[in-house]
Design a protein around this motif. Structure first.
Motif, PDB file in Angstrom:
ATOM      1  N   MET A   1       0.854  -1.200   0.000  1.00  0.00           N
ATOM      2  CA  MET A   1       0.000   0.000   0.000  1.00  0.00           C
ATOM      3  C   MET A   1       0.893   1.255   0.000  1.00  0.00           C
ATOM      4  N   MET A   5      -2.455   6.005  -0.195  1.00  0.00           N
ATOM      5  CA  MET A   5      -3.504   5.036   0.176  1.00  0.00           C
ATOM      6  C   MET A   5      -3.517   4.856   1.704  1.00  0.00           C
ATOM      7  N   LYS A   6      -2.330   4.828   2.290  1.00  0.00           N
ATOM      8  CA  LYS A   6      -2.211   4.701   3.756  1.00  0.00           C
ATOM      9  C   LYS A   6      -2.897   5.891   4.460  1.00  0.00           C
ATOM     10  N   GLU A   9      -6.537   5.480   4.233  1.00  0.00           N
ATOM     11  CA  GLU A   9      -6.972   4.458   5.198  1.00  0.00           C
ATOM     12  C   GLU A   9      -7.106   5.068   6.604  1.00  0.00           C
ATOM     13  N   ASP A  31      -5.459  -0.421  -7.329  1.00  0.00           N
ATOM     14  CA  ASP A  31      -5.518  -1.341  -6.186  1.00  0.00           C
ATOM     15  C   ASP A  31      -6.977  -1.533  -5.736  1.00  0.00           C
ATOM     16  N   ALA A  34      -7.621  -2.841  -2.162  1.00  0.00           N
ATOM     17  CA  ALA A  34      -7.466  -1.850  -1.075  1.00  0.00           C
ATOM     18  C   ALA A  34      -8.672  -0.915  -1.039  1.00  0.00           C
TER      19      ALA A  34
END
Ligand code: V47
Length: 359
Positions: A1, A5-6, A9, A31, A34
């Motif tokens: 990831m 994206m982190k 999240e 992704d 994800a």
């Protein structure tokens, strides 16, 4: 990831609103797993293991239309051999024949007919409501409400109040397309523009009438247009709440003036459902409308943020005119089975999301 994206999240897990840049980043990411995990997290937080459905009858009163949007295969001219217009009695009989099946909703959406007066629509709603007061009437997109205002000389608020007084329960979400006037001028120049559409929903919410909202995607719009559309809906919901569900509608090009365009991919359909769940943090439900998506994608979408599959939809016409290859109706038993197969709790609801029965 990767890093962005982190960060997304982190935001999702801490209930922090996603930005326009986040939305665009998600669309550009490949992704899918994800994105799906985040949307599923949000879905489980908002509606647990429930997947909602209802049992409804669609009634399309006429296909004769003055608007003739470029993405539409349903509206036709008066003198076309396939044109039709239901009399109030025919509309009543059409609705009444589904009552024994246990429907809880009449879903009435039509074309913009050149000659029928506003009273015609009032009579249709009144007669159904008087005969079946326990069945919720979800009727007329914001575009139709604007048109009624135009042909009757009443304000939008007055049109909504008259309809509410004779039995209108809520508004469906159609006619939003993409809420950007430069695109509307290309696609649908002869009907309500963005501010008109928003004004109808704002006024409905102020009058205590719940509504849905949609986005027609996969035609001439960009990814940025889609994200801006989400943010426009989210802002209205912040200021004047009343949207119950968002329904992404992938464009079906067959038999339309835009038939040179390709149908959206399964990946685009699933991503759009998931990203809508993440961006529209203040709208309770995301509906995977099986008629357009197909039953397979609708079933998979429960793991990508969707929590509603609409209903039995007896005799849907608008999407089938544009080449939808799904059945025109699905039984309650089939809906229950396909939700169970996906590992969720089939939950029958009424139009305003009261739970009627879990299966
Ligand atoms: O406004 C028309 C879209 C809408 C095409 O509120 C098309 O629960 C794809 O809004 N390809 C009407 N889409 C249907 C609608 C709806 C459907 C189900 C549930 C609800 C709800 C609302 O259908 C139109 C337009 O955006 N549409 N033609 C087409 N060729």
């Amino acid at each position: 990831m990767d890093k962005h994206m982190k960060e997304i999240e982190e935001k999702v897990h801490n209930n922090i609103r996603l930005s326009k840049d986040d939305g665009i980043y998600l669309y550009n990411s490949s992704d899918l797993i994800a994105i799906g995990e985040l949307a599923r997290y949000k879905k489980l937080e908002m509606s647990g293991q429930h997947i909602f459905f209802n049992v409804n009858q669609h009634i399309n009163l006429t296909n004769i239309c003055v608007s003739r949007c470029k993405f539409c295969a349903f509206g036709i001219d008066h003198d076309d051999k396939d044109s039709y217009l239901m009399s109030p009695q025919e509309a009543f009989d059409y609705g009444a024949k589904a009552v024994d099946y246990g429907i809880t909703e009449f879903h009435i959406v039509s074309a913009l007919h050149p000659d029928m007066p506003f009273e015609y629509y009032v009579v249709v709603v009144r007669d159904l409501h008087e005969a079946y007061p326990h069945i919720h009437i979800q009727a007329f997109t914001a575009v139709e409400i604007c048109y009624f205002s135009q042909i009757s000389g009443l304000s939008i608020r007055e049109v909504l109040q008259v309809l509410k007084d004779v039995g209108l329960g809520s508004l469906p979400g159609g006619g939003a397309e993409i809420l950007k006037d430069d695109l509307r001028r290309q696609l649908c120049p002869n009907k309500a523009m963005s501010q008109d559409w928003l004004e109808v929903h704002r006024t409905a919410h102020q009058l205590g009438i719940k509504t849905n909202c949609t986005m027609l995607f996969g035609h001439v719009e960009s990814i940025e247009d889609r994200i801006d559309h989400f943010i426009t809906l989210r802002n209205l919901q912040d200021s004047d709440p009343g949207f119950q569900a968002f329904i992404p509608l992938p464009f079906l090009p067959e038999n339309t003036p835009l038939n040179h365009l390709k149908r959206t991919s399964a990946i685009d359909d699933i991503k759009t459902l998931a990203i809508s769940r993440l961006m529209l943090d203040n709208i309770d439900h995301i509906k995977a409308f099986w008629v357009m998506l197909g039953i397979d994608i609708a079933q998979i979408s429960f793991n990508f943020g969707a929590d509603d599959i609409d209903g039995t939809v007896f005799e849907e016409k608008i999407m089938h005119a544009a080449g939808a290859r799904t059945q025109t109706a699905i039984s309650k038993e089939d809906i229950i089975r396909l939700i169970k197969e996906a590992g969720y709790i089939p939950t029958e609801r009424d139009t305003i999301y009261n739970i009627l029965k879990e299966f």
